[in-house]
Design an enzyme around this catalytic site. Sequence first.
Site, PDB file in Angstrom:
ATOM      1  N   LYS A   1     -95.749  -5.734 -18.232  1.00 16.14           N
ATOM      2  CA  LYS A   1     -94.601  -4.838 -18.159  1.00 16.14           C
ATOM      3  C   LYS A   1     -94.693  -3.975 -16.885  1.00 16.14           C
ATOM      4  O   LYS A   1     -94.569  -4.499 -15.804  1.00 16.14           O
ATOM      5  CB  LYS A   1     -94.531  -4.005 -19.433  1.00 16.14           C
ATOM      6  CG  LYS A   1     -94.720  -4.834 -20.729  1.00 16.14           C
ATOM      7  CD  LYS A   1     -93.595  -5.819 -20.998  1.00 16.14           C
ATOM      8  CE  LYS A   1     -93.912  -6.811 -22.114  1.00 16.14           C
ATOM      9  NZ  LYS A   1     -94.310  -6.239 -23.392  1.00 16.14           N
TER      10      LYS A   1
ATOM     11  N   ARG B   1    -115.082 -17.319 -15.769  1.00 18.78           N
ATOM     12  CA  ARG B   1    -114.725 -16.802 -17.100  1.00 18.78           C
ATOM     13  C   ARG B   1    -115.558 -15.569 -17.431  1.00 18.78           C
ATOM     14  O   ARG B   1    -115.089 -14.639 -18.078  1.00 18.78           O
ATOM     15  CB  ARG B   1    -114.873 -17.891 -18.173  1.00 18.78           C
ATOM     16  CG  ARG B   1    -114.571 -17.388 -19.594  1.00 18.78           C
ATOM     17  CD  ARG B   1    -114.275 -18.507 -20.590  1.00 18.78           C
ATOM     18  NE  ARG B   1    -115.261 -19.577 -20.536  1.00 18.78           N
ATOM     19  CZ  ARG B   1    -116.498 -19.498 -21.018  1.00 18.78           C
ATOM     20  NH1 ARG B   1    -116.917 -18.389 -21.597  1.00 18.78           N
ATOM     21  NH2 ARG B   1    -117.338 -20.516 -20.902  1.00 18.78           N
TER      22      ARG B   1
ATOM     23  N   ASP C   1    -101.454   2.017 -27.790  1.00 14.10           N
ATOM     24  CA  ASP C   1    -100.755   1.044 -26.953  1.00 14.10           C
ATOM     25  C   ASP C   1     -99.803   1.854 -26.077  1.00 14.10           C
ATOM     26  O   ASP C   1     -98.785   2.363 -26.549  1.00 14.10           O
ATOM     27  CB  ASP C   1    -100.003   0.039 -27.837  1.00 14.10           C
ATOM     28  CG  ASP C   1     -99.247  -1.011 -27.031  1.00 14.10           C
ATOM     29  OD1 ASP C   1     -98.992  -0.774 -25.835  1.00 14.10           O
ATOM     30  OD2 ASP C   1     -98.895  -2.065 -27.601  1.00 14.10           O
TER      31      ASP C   1
ATOM     32  N   TYR D   1     -95.146  -2.421 -31.612  1.00 13.61           N
ATOM     33  CA  TYR D   1     -94.586  -3.653 -31.038  1.00 13.61           C
ATOM     34  C   TYR D   1     -94.639  -4.755 -32.089  1.00 13.61           C
ATOM     35  O   TYR D   1     -95.694  -4.977 -32.693  1.00 13.61           O
ATOM     36  CB  TYR D   1     -95.442  -4.030 -29.823  1.00 13.61           C
ATOM     37  CG  TYR D   1     -95.127  -5.376 -29.237  1.00 13.61           C
ATOM     38  CD1 TYR D   1     -93.931  -5.595 -28.557  1.00 13.61           C
ATOM     39  CD2 TYR D   1     -96.015  -6.436 -29.360  1.00 13.61           C
ATOM     40  CE1 TYR D   1     -93.640  -6.826 -28.024  1.00 13.61           C
ATOM     41  CE2 TYR D   1     -95.725  -7.680 -28.822  1.00 13.61           C
ATOM     42  CZ  TYR D   1     -94.532  -7.867 -28.160  1.00 13.61           C
ATOM     43  OH  TYR D   1     -94.253  -9.099 -27.635  1.00 13.61           O
TER      44      TYR D   1
HETATM   45  C1  LIG Z   1     -94.943  -6.673 -24.514  1.00 13.82           C
HETATM   46  C2  LIG Z   1     -95.754  -5.774 -25.326  1.00 13.82           C
HETATM   47  C3  LIG Z   1     -96.951  -6.204 -25.923  1.00 13.82           C
HETATM   48  C4  LIG Z   1     -97.439  -7.635 -25.825  1.00 13.82           C
HETATM   49  O1  LIG Z   1     -97.765  -7.997 -24.535  1.00 13.82           O
HETATM   50  P1  LIG Z   1     -97.657  -9.493 -23.942  1.00 13.82           P
HETATM   51  O2  LIG Z   1     -98.116  -9.345 -22.551  1.00 13.82           O
HETATM   52  O3  LIG Z   1     -96.229  -9.934 -24.097  1.00 13.82           O
HETATM   53  O4  LIG Z   1     -98.553 -10.357 -24.774  1.00 13.82           O
HETATM   54  C5  LIG Z   1     -97.695  -5.277 -26.631  1.00 13.82           C
HETATM   55  N1  LIG Z   1     -97.278  -3.997 -26.785  1.00 13.82           N
HETATM   56  C6  LIG Z   1     -96.123  -3.560 -26.240  1.00 13.82           C
HETATM   57  C7  LIG Z   1     -95.720  -2.148 -26.443  1.00 13.82           C
HETATM   58  C8  LIG Z   1     -95.317  -4.426 -25.507  1.00 13.82           C
HETATM   59  O5  LIG Z   1     -94.160  -3.977 -24.978  1.00 13.82           O
END
Ligand SMILES: *Cc1c(COP(=O)(O)O)cnc(C)c1O
Length: 371
Positions: free
Chosen positions: A195, A47, A171, A99
């Site tokens: 993603k 961890r 982000d 998001y």
């Molecule tokens: C999917 C996504 C998130 C969240 O990520 P997870 O891995 O699903 O928790 C945050 N920001 C954007 C732009 C996303 O597409």
Amino acid sequence: MKIETVAVHAGHAVDPATGAVAAPIYLSTTFERDIEGTYSRGFMYTRNDNPNRQALERGVSMLEGGEAAAAFASGTGATMSILQALTPGDHILAHIDAYYGTPRLIREIFLRWGLQADFVDMSDLAAVEKALRPNTKLAWAETPSNPLLKIVDLAAVAEIVHKSGVLFVCDNTWAPVLQRPFELGADLVLYSTTKYFGGHCDVAGGIVVTKTDNELFQRTRGIQYEGGAVPSPFDCWLILRGMRTLPWRMRAHSENALKVAEFLARHRKVARVHYPGLRSHPGHEIAARQMSLFGGMLSLEVKEGYDAAMSVVAKTKIFIRATSLGGVESLIEHRASIEGPGTTSPEGLLRLSIGLENADDLIEDLDHALR
Ligand SMILES: *Cc1c(COP(=O)(O)O)cnc(C)c1O
């Protein structure tokens, strides 16, 4: 070195013990102490740190041009840790089009824990300036946005918020490699590695990269192992493996998406196409300045609303009806129904994650489904 070379090699080294070219996966949760009780080999408990996580963090920081990174079990876990690194009474300024999970996290958890927040349209620079408060600690941008692909001018927002001593987070989940937030003034970059980094819809993860090892990042890093939302060694291995092909995949996603967007823009059943690569897109000029290519995400609005949109998703054969994005397979999604009540997505809107199939096949699939 150029980014394709960094992507292949960063975080990788031939295993000195065995000569293995592909990295081993260190499942061990615990590591041996020296006779003196110390940990001269650097690892103690998984961890706190793990060789695969360390390799991922080093790899992504090198790719992004940052100083350090902290990996989490999901993108949301990464967002959560940055917010937890703030102090009750701090104010966050977030893009209205972030998001949908991000404002939900802020509203449902962090307002109750004493953070203050405002949501503004960051494409309106005057609104950003006006919303800053003396206790604003963090500005949170995301571009292109979901699902309308709205564009925020990152350099312009960075300049405004920096004048007030506010840290700027971007982000960058939708545009890794294509958009370089540190070069545009961001202090922290966040990715849902679920993603494009993972890239194959088979691993969840998130990562925070910092330009300099500042206090907010150090607290975020502390929350990583104190809070415990860490990714597994195998998850880290998969994400770093995905990163090796990321620059080439982003290029191919973008090339395919532009072809699909141009086709849809001419289609008589389509009312609107939201893709920053199209000249008609209101954010095209800024996107062309701050992105090297326009990415693999786009949305279309069918002319006849909800029923017509649902009939399209029922008929595609290559596009899979599923949420998420960034994988090799193309996905199609009716956004309003997944976001539920209170959604601002138009009823006729379909979001496409353009994969790495041949664009001609994707176009034929959509043409057939729109008929
Ligand atoms: C999917 C996504 C998130 C969240 O990520 P997870 O891995 O699903 O928790 C945050 N920001 C954007 C732009 C996303 O597409």
